[in-house]
Design a protein around this motif. Structure first.
Motif, PDB file in Angstrom:
ATOM      1  N   ILE A  18      -4.876  10.327 -54.578  1.00  0.00           N
ATOM      2  CA  ILE A  18      -4.262  11.102 -53.500  1.00  0.00           C
ATOM      3  C   ILE A  18      -4.362   9.389 -52.753  1.00  0.00           C
ATOM      4  O   ILE A  18      -3.369   8.609 -52.303  1.00  0.00           O
ATOM      5  N   ASP A  19      -5.360   8.563 -52.856  1.00  0.00           N
ATOM      6  CA  ASP A  19      -5.828   7.399 -51.925  1.00  0.00           C
ATOM      7  C   ASP A  19      -4.744   7.151 -50.437  1.00  0.00           C
ATOM      8  O   ASP A  19      -4.307   6.264 -50.341  1.00  0.00           O
ATOM      9  N   ILE A  20      -5.454   8.113 -49.970  1.00  0.00           N
ATOM     10  CA  ILE A  20      -5.191   8.434 -48.328  1.00  0.00           C
ATOM     11  C   ILE A  20      -5.423   7.211 -47.120  1.00  0.00           C
ATOM     12  O   ILE A  20      -4.273   6.043 -47.015  1.00  0.00           O
ATOM     13  N   LEU A  21      -6.866   6.101 -47.850  1.00  0.00           N
ATOM     14  CA  LEU A  21      -6.637   5.185 -47.159  1.00  0.00           C
ATOM     15  C   LEU A  21      -5.421   3.368 -47.493  1.00  0.00           C
ATOM     16  O   LEU A  21      -5.302   3.295 -46.518  1.00  0.00           O
ATOM     17  N   GLY A  22      -5.659   3.841 -48.448  1.00  0.00           N
ATOM     18  CA  GLY A  22      -4.600   2.809 -48.703  1.00  0.00           C
ATOM     19  C   GLY A  22      -2.984   3.446 -48.746  1.00  0.00           C
ATOM     20  O   GLY A  22      -2.852   2.169 -48.415  1.00  0.00           O
ATOM     21  N   SER A  23      -2.822   4.262 -48.382  1.00  0.00           N
ATOM     22  CA  SER A  23      -2.006   4.441 -47.050  1.00  0.00           C
ATOM     23  C   SER A  23      -1.402   4.460 -46.427  1.00  0.00           C
ATOM     24  O   SER A  23      -0.169   4.802 -46.192  1.00  0.00           O
ATOM     25  N   VAL A  24      -2.570   4.245 -45.117  1.00  0.00           N
ATOM     26  CA  VAL A  24      -2.193   4.278 -44.185  1.00  0.00           C
ATOM     27  C   VAL A  24      -1.368   3.267 -43.584  1.00  0.00           C
ATOM     28  O   VAL A  24      -0.408   3.414 -42.714  1.00  0.00           O
ATOM     29  N   PRO A  25      -1.290   2.129 -43.996  1.00  0.00           N
ATOM     30  CA  PRO A  25      -0.220   0.954 -44.208  1.00  0.00           C
ATOM     31  C   PRO A  25       1.070   1.800 -44.266  1.00  0.00           C
ATOM     32  O   PRO A  25       2.315   1.948 -43.446  1.00  0.00           O
ATOM     33  N   ILE A  26       1.650   2.651 -45.056  1.00  0.00           N
ATOM     34  CA  ILE A  26       2.607   3.164 -45.267  1.00  0.00           C
ATOM     35  C   ILE A  26       3.312   4.751 -44.286  1.00  0.00           C
ATOM     36  O   ILE A  26       3.592   4.240 -43.467  1.00  0.00           O
ATOM     37  N   ILE A  27       1.633   4.943 -43.652  1.00  0.00           N
ATOM     38  CA  ILE A  27       1.727   5.957 -43.024  1.00  0.00           C
ATOM     39  C   ILE A  27       2.138   5.322 -41.417  1.00  0.00           C
ATOM     40  O   ILE A  27       3.597   5.810 -40.545  1.00  0.00           O
ATOM     41  N   ILE A  28       1.746   4.025 -41.395  1.00  0.00           N
ATOM     42  CA  ILE A  28       1.894   4.264 -39.929  1.00  0.00           C
ATOM     43  C   ILE A  28       3.526   3.665 -39.353  1.00  0.00           C
ATOM     44  O   ILE A  28       4.223   3.753 -38.728  1.00  0.00           O
ATOM     45  N   ASN A  29       3.694   2.961 -40.902  1.00  0.00           N
ATOM     46  CA  ASN A  29       5.382   2.530 -40.888  1.00  0.00           C
ATOM     47  C   ASN A  29       6.252   3.288 -40.788  1.00  0.00           C
ATOM     48  O   ASN A  29       6.895   3.689 -39.938  1.00  0.00           O
ATOM     49  N   VAL A 148      -7.471  11.683 -41.835  1.00  0.00           N
ATOM     50  CA  VAL A 148      -7.339   9.695 -41.954  1.00  0.00           C
ATOM     51  C   VAL A 148      -5.722   9.795 -41.033  1.00  0.00           C
ATOM     52  O   VAL A 148      -4.952   9.355 -40.237  1.00  0.00           O
ATOM     53  N   LEU A 149      -4.722  11.729 -41.562  1.00  0.00           N
ATOM     54  CA  LEU A 149      -3.428  11.200 -41.051  1.00  0.00           C
ATOM     55  C   LEU A 149      -3.686  11.274 -39.221  1.00  0.00           C
ATOM     56  O   LEU A 149      -2.952  10.372 -38.241  1.00  0.00           O
ATOM     57  N   LYS A 150      -4.292  11.842 -38.734  1.00  0.00           N
ATOM     58  CA  LYS A 150      -4.886  12.029 -37.172  1.00  0.00           C
ATOM     59  C   LYS A 150      -4.873  10.908 -36.730  1.00  0.00           C
ATOM     60  O   LYS A 150      -4.873  10.362 -35.204  1.00  0.00           O
ATOM     61  N   SER A 151      -5.268  10.334 -37.153  1.00  0.00           N
ATOM     62  CA  SER A 151      -6.947   8.359 -36.726  1.00  0.00           C
ATOM     63  C   SER A 151      -5.674   7.426 -37.637  1.00  0.00           C
ATOM     64  O   SER A 151      -6.727   6.676 -37.311  1.00  0.00           O
ATOM     65  N   THR A 152      -4.965   7.209 -37.512  1.00  0.00           N
ATOM     66  CA  THR A 152      -4.279   6.193 -38.058  1.00  0.00           C
ATOM     67  C   THR A 152      -3.783   5.151 -37.282  1.00  0.00           C
ATOM     68  O   THR A 152      -3.917   4.221 -37.401  1.00  0.00           O
ATOM     69  N   ASN A 153      -4.230   5.332 -36.182  1.00  0.00           N
ATOM     70  CA  ASN A 153      -4.346   4.749 -34.890  1.00  0.00           C
ATOM     71  C   ASN A 153      -5.291   3.978 -34.517  1.00  0.00           C
ATOM     72  O   ASN A 153      -5.695   2.396 -35.153  1.00  0.00           O
ATOM     73  N   TRP A 154      -6.708   4.088 -34.738  1.00  0.00           N
ATOM     74  CA  TRP A 154      -8.109   4.192 -34.981  1.00  0.00           C
ATOM     75  C   TRP A 154      -8.209   3.062 -36.208  1.00  0.00           C
ATOM     76  O   TRP A 154      -8.407   1.976 -36.193  1.00  0.00           O
ATOM     77  N   LEU A 155      -8.079   3.338 -37.279  1.00  0.00           N
ATOM     78  CA  LEU A 155      -7.707   3.211 -38.220  1.00  0.00           C
ATOM     79  C   LEU A 155      -7.178   1.447 -38.677  1.00  0.00           C
ATOM     80  O   LEU A 155      -7.458   0.962 -38.999  1.00  0.00           O
TER      81      LEU A 155
END
Length: 191
Positions: A18-29, A148-155
């Motif tokens: 799933i690599d949700i942490l690696g996807s955080v930049p995509i989620i932020i975009n 992770v989805l809820k805390s993308t700003n913090w991450l």
């Protein structure tokens, strides 16, 4: 019934795929484009896809005349390519530019969280692990995905670009090893 070692293994395998942490930049975009991320909806939809595929994936394969061994080898190849992407920082799989939806659920739930790699992995590990252990691993990952989805700003503030780069590569190597193991276990099965 429940085996904590197997639950841990399944959880780690799915976490790597799933690599949700690696996807955080995509989620932020996505958050910047869409204005808001619907964390709960994206998590529920991706979880439903994973659970449906866990129980009906084999029936779907039989409908097309495929066996689990062949699907596991195909899944291992996809996981291998995903791992290469993660380790080398290259893009082999292109994102669908038309895959934008209401509140970013479509690009988040599928294909980002419950994409082809995740669904293939779920069916592949079904040949190795008991269903309750896989379900527990899915639920644990969904909880982590939601957080992770809820805390993308913090991450975004805490880890920075180099932190994400390191995490992505570490999980890429783990995923590569898992792909090789799946390939080795199932290549003799299909002969």
């Amino acid at each position: 019934m429940f085996n904590f070692k197997d639950i841990f293994s399944v959880t780690l395998i799915l976490f790597s795929v799933i690599d949700i942490l690696g996807s955080v930049p995509i989620i932020i975009n996505l958050r910047k484009k869409e204005g808001k991320i619907h964390s709960g909806r994206a998590t529920i939809i991706s979880g439903a896809l994973m659970i449906v595929f866990l129980f009906l994936g084999q029936s779907i394969l039989q409908l097309f005349g495929l066996d689990v061994g062949s699907f596991a080898v195909a899944g291992a190849i996809i996981m291998f390519l995903l791992a290469i992407e993660m380790i080398l920082g290259v893009t082999l799989f292109k994102d669908d530019p038309d895959a934008t939806g209401a509140g970013s659920v479509v690009p988040l739930a599928f294909p980002l969280i419950a994409g082809a790699g995740t669904l293939t992995t779920i069916l592949s590990i079904r040949a190795v692990y008991e269903t309750p252990n896989i379900l527990a691993g899915i639920v644990i990952n969904l909880l982590f995905v939601y957080l992770v989805l809820k805390s993308t700003n913090w991450l975004e503030r805490k880890l920075g670009k180099s932190g994400f780069s390191i995490l992505r590569r570490v999980f890429g190597i783990i995923l590569l090893a898992i792909a090789v193991k799946l390939f080795k276990e199932h290549i003799n099965f299909i002969q």
